[in-house]
Design a protein around this motif. Structure first.
Motif, PDB file in Angstrom:
ATOM      1  N   PHE A  83       0.855  -1.187   0.000  1.00  0.00           N
ATOM      2  CA  PHE A  83       0.000   0.000   0.000  1.00  0.00           C
ATOM      3  C   PHE A  83       0.889   1.234   0.000  1.00  0.00           C
ATOM      4  CE2 PHE A  83      -2.272   3.467   2.043  1.00  0.00           C
ATOM      5  CZ  PHE A  83      -3.501   3.439   1.407  1.00  0.00           C
ATOM      6  N   ASN A  84       0.580   2.218  -0.836  1.00  0.00           N
ATOM      7  CA  ASN A  84       1.389   3.425  -0.951  1.00  0.00           C
ATOM      8  C   ASN A  84       0.579   4.644  -0.538  1.00  0.00           C
ATOM      9  OD1 ASN A  84       2.508   5.877  -2.726  1.00  0.00           O
ATOM     10  ND2 ASN A  84       4.163   4.434  -2.320  1.00  0.00           N
ATOM     11  N   SER A  85       1.220   5.546   0.220  1.00  0.00           N
ATOM     12  CA  SER A  85       0.525   6.715   0.771  1.00  0.00           C
ATOM     13  C   SER A  85       0.712   7.981  -0.055  1.00  0.00           C
ATOM     14  CB  SER A  85       1.019   6.975   2.202  1.00  0.00           C
ATOM     15  OG  SER A  85       0.729   5.878   3.043  1.00  0.00           O
ATOM     16  N   ASN A  86       1.296   7.894  -1.259  1.00  0.00           N
ATOM     17  CA  ASN A  86       1.445   9.095  -2.097  1.00  0.00           C
ATOM     18  C   ASN A  86       0.092   9.788  -2.276  1.00  0.00           C
ATOM     19  OD1 ASN A  86       4.046   8.203  -2.387  1.00  0.00           O
ATOM     20  ND2 ASN A  86       3.865   7.656  -4.550  1.00  0.00           N
ATOM     21  N   TYR A  87       0.112  11.126  -2.255  1.00  0.00           N
ATOM     22  CA  TYR A  87      -1.147  11.843  -2.444  1.00  0.00           C
ATOM     23  C   TYR A  87      -0.921  13.177  -3.139  1.00  0.00           C
ATOM     24  CZ  TYR A  87       0.045  14.753   1.649  1.00  0.00           C
ATOM     25  OH  TYR A  87       0.667  15.609   2.519  1.00  0.00           O
ATOM     26  N   ARG A  88      -2.001  13.705  -3.672  1.00  0.00           N
ATOM     27  CA  ARG A  88      -2.063  15.067  -4.207  1.00  0.00           C
ATOM     28  C   ARG A  88      -3.183  15.791  -3.486  1.00  0.00           C
ATOM     29  NH1 ARG A  88      -1.837  12.087  -9.369  1.00  0.00           N
ATOM     30  NH2 ARG A  88       0.358  11.994 -10.007  1.00  0.00           N
ATOM     31  N   GLU A  89      -2.909  17.040  -3.106  1.00  0.00           N
ATOM     32  CA  GLU A  89      -3.853  17.769  -2.257  1.00  0.00           C
ATOM     33  C   GLU A  89      -4.029  19.198  -2.742  1.00  0.00           C
ATOM     34  OE1 GLU A  89      -3.597  17.395   2.212  1.00  0.00           O
ATOM     35  OE2 GLU A  89      -2.956  19.478   1.985  1.00  0.00           O
ATOM     36  N   SER A  90      -5.259  19.674  -2.718  1.00  0.00           N
ATOM     37  CA  SER A  90      -5.550  21.070  -3.043  1.00  0.00           C
ATOM     38  C   SER A  90      -6.392  21.676  -1.923  1.00  0.00           C
ATOM     39  CB  SER A  90      -6.282  21.186  -4.383  1.00  0.00           C
ATOM     40  OG  SER A  90      -7.518  20.511  -4.335  1.00  0.00           O
ATOM     41  N   THR A  91      -6.101  22.932  -1.617  1.00  0.00           N
ATOM     42  CA  THR A  91      -6.791  23.622  -0.534  1.00  0.00           C
ATOM     43  C   THR A  91      -7.151  25.031  -0.978  1.00  0.00           C
ATOM     44  OG1 THR A  91      -5.435  22.409   1.070  1.00  0.00           O
ATOM     45  CG2 THR A  91      -6.696  24.284   1.892  1.00  0.00           C
ATOM     46  N   GLU A  92      -8.432  25.373  -0.838  1.00  0.00           N
ATOM     47  CA  GLU A  92      -8.877  26.746  -1.081  1.00  0.00           C
ATOM     48  C   GLU A  92      -9.329  27.336   0.252  1.00  0.00           C
ATOM     49  OE1 GLU A  92     -10.907  24.259  -2.747  1.00  0.00           O
ATOM     50  OE2 GLU A  92      -9.456  24.049  -4.381  1.00  0.00           O
ATOM     51  N   ARG A  93      -8.836  28.542   0.553  1.00  0.00           N
ATOM     52  CA  ARG A  93      -9.167  29.160   1.842  1.00  0.00           C
ATOM     53  C   ARG A  93      -9.541  30.626   1.680  1.00  0.00           C
ATOM     54  NH1 ARG A  93      -4.583  28.996   5.994  1.00  0.00           N
ATOM     55  NH2 ARG A  93      -3.444  29.816   4.211  1.00  0.00           N
ATOM     56  N   VAL A  94     -10.344  31.105   2.626  1.00  0.00           N
ATOM     57  CA  VAL A  94     -10.615  32.520   2.801  1.00  0.00           C
ATOM     58  C   VAL A  94     -10.103  32.902   4.180  1.00  0.00           C
ATOM     59  CG1 VAL A  94     -12.374  34.313   2.956  1.00  0.00           C
ATOM     60  CG2 VAL A  94     -12.645  32.434   1.318  1.00  0.00           C
ATOM     61  N   LEU A  95      -9.307  33.977   4.240  1.00  0.00           N
ATOM     62  CA  LEU A  95      -8.749  34.441   5.514  1.00  0.00           C
ATOM     63  C   LEU A  95      -9.242  35.845   5.793  1.00  0.00           C
ATOM     64  CD1 LEU A  95      -6.316  32.874   3.718  1.00  0.00           C
ATOM     65  CD2 LEU A  95      -5.196  32.985   5.941  1.00  0.00           C
ATOM     66  N   VAL A  96      -9.673  36.072   7.015  1.00  0.00           N
ATOM     67  CA  VAL A  96     -10.202  37.375   7.423  1.00  0.00           C
ATOM     68  C   VAL A  96      -9.510  37.815   8.700  1.00  0.00           C
ATOM     69  CG1 VAL A  96     -12.236  38.670   8.154  1.00  0.00           C
ATOM     70  CG2 VAL A  96     -12.454  36.910   6.384  1.00  0.00           C
ATOM     71  N   LYS A  97      -9.027  39.034   8.714  1.00  0.00           N
ATOM     72  CA  LYS A  97      -8.545  39.660   9.948  1.00  0.00           C
ATOM     73  C   LYS A  97      -9.397  40.895  10.204  1.00  0.00           C
ATOM     74  CE  LYS A  97      -4.921  42.367  10.360  1.00  0.00           C
ATOM     75  NZ  LYS A  97      -3.533  42.901  10.448  1.00  0.00           N
ATOM     76  N   TYR A  98     -10.003  40.935  11.385  1.00  0.00           N
ATOM     77  CA  TYR A  98     -10.879  42.066  11.719  1.00  0.00           C
ATOM     78  C   TYR A  98     -10.443  42.650  13.052  1.00  0.00           C
ATOM     79  CZ  TYR A  98     -15.032  44.932  12.233  1.00  0.00           C
ATOM     80  OH  TYR A  98     -15.881  46.003  12.377  1.00  0.00           O
ATOM     81  N   VAL A  99     -10.169  43.933  13.048  1.00  0.00           N
ATOM     82  CA  VAL A  99      -9.728  44.649  14.246  1.00  0.00           C
ATOM     83  C   VAL A  99     -10.939  45.349  14.852  1.00  0.00           C
ATOM     84  CG1 VAL A  99      -8.175  46.393  15.175  1.00  0.00           C
ATOM     85  CG2 VAL A  99      -7.430  44.964  13.249  1.00  0.00           C
ATOM     86  N   PHE A 100     -11.415  44.838  15.982  1.00  0.00           N
ATOM     87  CA  PHE A 100     -12.558  45.445  16.651  1.00  0.00           C
ATOM     88  C   PHE A 100     -12.176  46.757  17.327  1.00  0.00           C
ATOM     89  CE2 PHE A 100     -13.641  40.953  16.432  1.00  0.00           C
ATOM     90  CZ  PHE A 100     -14.972  40.995  16.038  1.00  0.00           C
ATOM     91  N   SER A 101     -10.989  46.753  17.932  1.00  0.00           N
ATOM     92  CA  SER A 101     -10.485  47.925  18.635  1.00  0.00           C
ATOM     93  C   SER A 101      -8.984  47.777  18.774  1.00  0.00           C
ATOM     94  CB  SER A 101     -11.145  48.057  20.019  1.00  0.00           C
ATOM     95  OG  SER A 101     -10.750  46.985  20.859  1.00  0.00           O
ATOM     96  N   ALA A 102      -8.357  48.736  19.436  1.00  0.00           N
ATOM     97  CA  ALA A 102      -6.914  48.652  19.648  1.00  0.00           C
ATOM     98  C   ALA A 102      -6.548  47.458  20.519  1.00  0.00           C
ATOM     99  CB  ALA A 102      -6.410  49.943  20.289  1.00  0.00           C
ATOM    100  N   ALA A 103      -7.527  46.929  21.283  1.00  0.00           N
ATOM    101  CA  ALA A 103      -7.246  45.838  22.210  1.00  0.00           C
ATOM    102  C   ALA A 103      -7.721  44.483  21.713  1.00  0.00           C
ATOM    103  CB  ALA A 103      -7.890  46.124  23.561  1.00  0.00           C
ATOM    104  N   THR A 104      -8.581  44.434  20.694  1.00  0.00           N
ATOM    105  CA  THR A 104      -9.216  43.177  20.309  1.00  0.00           C
ATOM    106  C   THR A 104      -9.103  42.949  18.809  1.00  0.00           C
ATOM    107  OG1 THR A 104     -10.835  43.514  22.083  1.00  0.00           O
ATOM    108  CG2 THR A 104     -11.313  41.799  20.481  1.00  0.00           C
TER     109      THR A 104
END
Length: 260
Positions: A83-104
C-alpha cells in the motif's frame, strides 16, 4: 533518529495601497534511521498563491490556494499487499482579519481541503478546515489568545498517519520587560485518524484525545536575536492502548535575523 529538512521561498507584490498578491514554494524531506519506521519517509513539494485586500482600518480579506504533491518512497504491507501513501492535495481558503479595537483582534481562516491517493481508490479525503484566533490585549503588558481549529495534520515522525484535529486552546502572555516575555497555555484536542492512515488500517480505527499544558520564556537581548524555551506537559488517551502516553517535552531555540 528523525531528520527533517524544510525549504521555502515567497514573493509579495503590492499592487496598490489596498491590494497585494503573493505566491510561494514549500518543500519538505523527512527520513528515519529505524528500518521499521521508514514507511514514514516523506518528500513533498507545494506551491501557493493568493490575493489580499486591506481596508484603511487594517482589516484584511484574503483568498488563498495551495497545491501539494507528496511522495512516500516506501510502501507498507496491508493484508499481504503493498500500500502506498502518495497523495495530491488542493486547498482553497478565505482568511479574514478584523480589528474590533486597539485591544481586540480576530483572525479567521476557513476553506475546503481535497486529497486524492492515485494508487488507492478508498483513501481519498475531502472536508472543511478552519482556524479562528481571538486576541485580547487589555494592557500593554498582558495579552490573551483564544484559538479553535479543525485541521488535517500529522506528527513529523509519522507523516502518512494523518488525522483530523479538532481543538481549542487558551494562552495568556505577559510582557515582563522589553526583552522578556512569559506565556502559559492549555489545549484540548481530538485526533480522528483517516481511513488511509497506517495505524487506522492496522488497528481498525484510532481515536486519540490530547491534553497539553505549556509554559514558555522568550528572551530578546537585541532586535536580531531571540532565545526561546518551551516546556509542555502532554497526556494522550487513545482507544488503542499502545498509543497512550503521559510525558514532558522541552524545546529550545535560537533565532538570529539578518537585517539590511
Amino acid at each position: 533518529m528523525v531528520q527533517r529538512w524544510d525549504y521555502f521561498g515567497s514573493i509579495r507584490y503590492q499592487v496598490g495601497p489596498h491590494v497585494a498578491i503573493y505566491g510561494g514554494a514549500i518543500g519538505a524531506h523527512t527520513s528515519q534511521s529505524a528500518v521499521a519506521e521508514q514507511l514514514y519517509d516523506f518528500h513533498s513539494k507545494a506551491g501557493n498563491a493568493g490575493i489580499e485586500f486591506a481596508s484603511p482600518s487594517q482589516n484584511t480579506l484574503t483568498f488563498d490556494y495551495r497545491y501539494t504533491d507528496a511522495i512516500f518512497p516506501q510502501d507498507f504491507v496491508l493484508n499481504g499487499l503493498p500500500f502506498n501513501s502518495n497523495y495530491r492535495e488542493s486547498t482553497e481558503r478565505v482568511l479574514v482579519k478584523y480589528v474590533f479595537s486597539a485591544a481586540t483582534e480576530l483572525d479567521v481562516s476557513a476553506g475546503y481541503l481535497k486529497r486524492d491517493y492515485p494508487q488507492s481508490n478508498f483513501a481519498t479525503f475531502s472536508g472543511d478546515i478552519w482556524k479562528a484566533a481571538l486576541q485580547w490585549q487589555p494592557t500593554d503588558n498582558l495579552q490573551w489568545v483564544l484559538t479553535g481549529w479543525r485541521q488535517l495534520t500529522a506528527y513529523v515522525e509519522a507523516e502518512s498517519d494523518y488525522f483530523v484535529s479538532n481543538g481549542v486552546a487558551i494562552a495568556p502572555v505577559w510582557i515582563a520587560a522589553d526583552t522578556l516575555t512569559l506565556s502559559l497555555g492549555a489545549a484540548r484536542e481530538s485526533h480522528d485518524y483517516i481511513s488511509s492512515s497506517p495505524s487506522a488500517l492496522a488497528f481498525a480505527t484510532r481515536h486519540d484525545r490530547l491534553t497539553t499544558e505549556q509554559a514558555r520564556v522568550s528572551y530578546t537581548p537585541t532586535s536580531s536575536l531571540t532565545f526561546k524555551l518551551t516546556v509542555n506537559l502532554e497526556q494522550r488517551d487513545s482507544n488503542q492502548v499502545r498509543f497512550q502516553y503521559h510525558d514532558t517535552v522541552a524545546m529550545a531555540s535560537v533565532t538570529y535575523m539578518i537585517r539590511p
